[in-house]
Design an enzyme around this catalytic site. Structure first.
Site, PDB file in Angstrom:
ATOM      1  N   ARG A   1     -49.069 -41.559  28.112  1.00  0.00           N
ATOM      2  CA  ARG A   1     -49.443 -41.125  26.574  1.00  0.00           C
ATOM      3  C   ARG A   1     -49.757 -42.325  25.662  1.00  0.00           C
ATOM      4  NH1 ARG A   1     -46.018 -35.454  25.726  1.00  0.00           N
ATOM      5  NH2 ARG A   1     -46.602 -35.004  28.030  1.00  0.00           N
TER       6      ARG A   1
ATOM      7  N   PRO B   1     -37.501 -40.826  25.985  1.00  0.00           N
ATOM      8  CA  PRO B   1     -36.571 -41.704  25.924  1.00  0.00           C
ATOM      9  C   PRO B   1     -35.818 -41.856  24.394  1.00  0.00           C
ATOM     10  CG  PRO B   1     -38.477 -42.667  26.750  1.00  0.00           C
ATOM     11  CD  PRO B   1     -38.846 -41.372  26.424  1.00  0.00           C
ATOM     12  N   GLU B   2     -34.863 -41.753  24.272  1.00  0.00           N
ATOM     13  CA  GLU B   2     -33.872 -41.892  23.014  1.00  0.00           C
ATOM     14  C   GLU B   2     -32.845 -42.742  23.367  1.00  0.00           C
ATOM     15  OE1 GLU B   2     -32.695 -38.560  20.723  1.00  0.00           O
ATOM     16  OE2 GLU B   2     -34.507 -37.452  21.372  1.00  0.00           O
TER      17      GLU B   2
END
Length: 278
Positions: A112, A2-3
């Site tokens: 993660r 995600p940016e």
DNA sequence: AAGTAGACTTGTTAAG
DNA sequence: TTCCAACAAGTCTACT
């Protein structure tokens, strides 16, 4: 990963879902998901609060509370915010569940575990204190080409233009993927020294950046088959199909046909065309 | 004080 | 077929 466009997509999904709701209960099942404050403090700051808005600055999501605090979320590599019903199976890697007053839930998943949530005090402009160091938002905050040029130069002596684009204190929201795409579109080599960027080049980078970020938002973000980004309803975005260089090492440059190369710049995997980017 | 390097983390991929 | 090293990422901290 995600940016800005992916976070914006999630934000738009969450506005109608969260606005006006009240938090009934909060559970944290993974320590690392809330690491800036003790869990009891996090939970106490949320319980009973009404959610008044969902905003974004750079890659941070900000859920406003009817208090002097805001819930801040960063998805990092693999974080997801998902809307759910209490009856839905708990997906693997679900770390935080926030129960709302209408039999629905906001869930935070993150395989993660780079992502995080925290509650932070906001200033008079409702900016969370922890986010005060961020530069202007790459799409929400208007800035002129000359102002952007000054930001890229920024007193930098030895760092690259790509490093400048990734610096969140300069401009917030640009990550590795969109930095590579914008530099390709602007015809600027990622290893160029920031100090060497001319005004016209800065203008081209800004224009490309804006156009690409807005197009990516329109396509609901970039998703790869092997990567975790999905929107708040679990659906992938459609922008990955339109990438020109990112993830295309060895393939033909869409402009000149030369092979796209991959190297490391600013400690990040960097994709570019040596013929199109000078 | 700008800039770099390391830490953090783990599912997936590449290599052997 | 199995195992393991390498890799991906953004931000914060520590050091030069």
């Amino acid at each position: 990963m995600p940016e800005l466009p992916e976070v914006e997509t999630v934000r738009r999904d969450l506005v109608p879902f969260l606005t006006g709701r009240t938090v009934h209960a909060v559970s944290v099942s993974r320590d690392r998901a809330v690491r800036r404050q003790p869990h009891p403090d996090f939970i106490a700051a949320l319980r009973g609060r009404r959610l008044t808005d969902v905003r974004r600055h750079g890659k941070f999501l900000i859920v406003d509370l009817d208090s002097d605090d805001a819930l801040v979320v960063h998805l990092r590599m693999s974080g997801q915010l998902r809307v759910a019903s209490p009856r839905d199976d708990l997906a693997k890697h679900t770390h935080v569940v926030i129960d709302l007053d209408n039999e629905s839930q906001l869930r935070f998943l993150d395989p993660r575990t780079f992502g995080e949530m925290f509650v932070d005090e906001v200033d008079a402009g409702r900016r969370p204190l922890a986010l005060r160091g961020l530069g202007p938002d790459a799409v929400n905050d208007k800035l002129s080409a000359s102002a952007f040029h000054q930001m890229i130069l920024g007193g930098r002596t030895t760092s690259t233009v790509k490093a400048a684009l990734l610096d969140q204190t300069t401009l917030a929201g640009v990550g590795n993927l969109y930095a590579d795409e914008a530099l390709f579109a602007a015809g600027v080599h990622p290893k160029r020294l920031a100090a060497s960027i001319m005004g016209a080049e800065a203008a081209a980078i800004l224009k490309a950046l804006r156009r690409i970020l807005l197009a990516a938002i329109k396509a609901r973000g970039s998703s790869f088959p092997d990567e975790g980004y999905v929107d708040a309803y679990g659906k992938p975005g459609g922008f990955a199909l339109r990438h020109q260089v990112y993830g295309r090492a060895g393939q033909a440059c869409p402009r000149c046909g030369n092979a796209i190369e991959k190297t490391v710049v600013a400690q990040r995997g960097t994709h570019f065309c040596r013929r199109c980017q000078a």
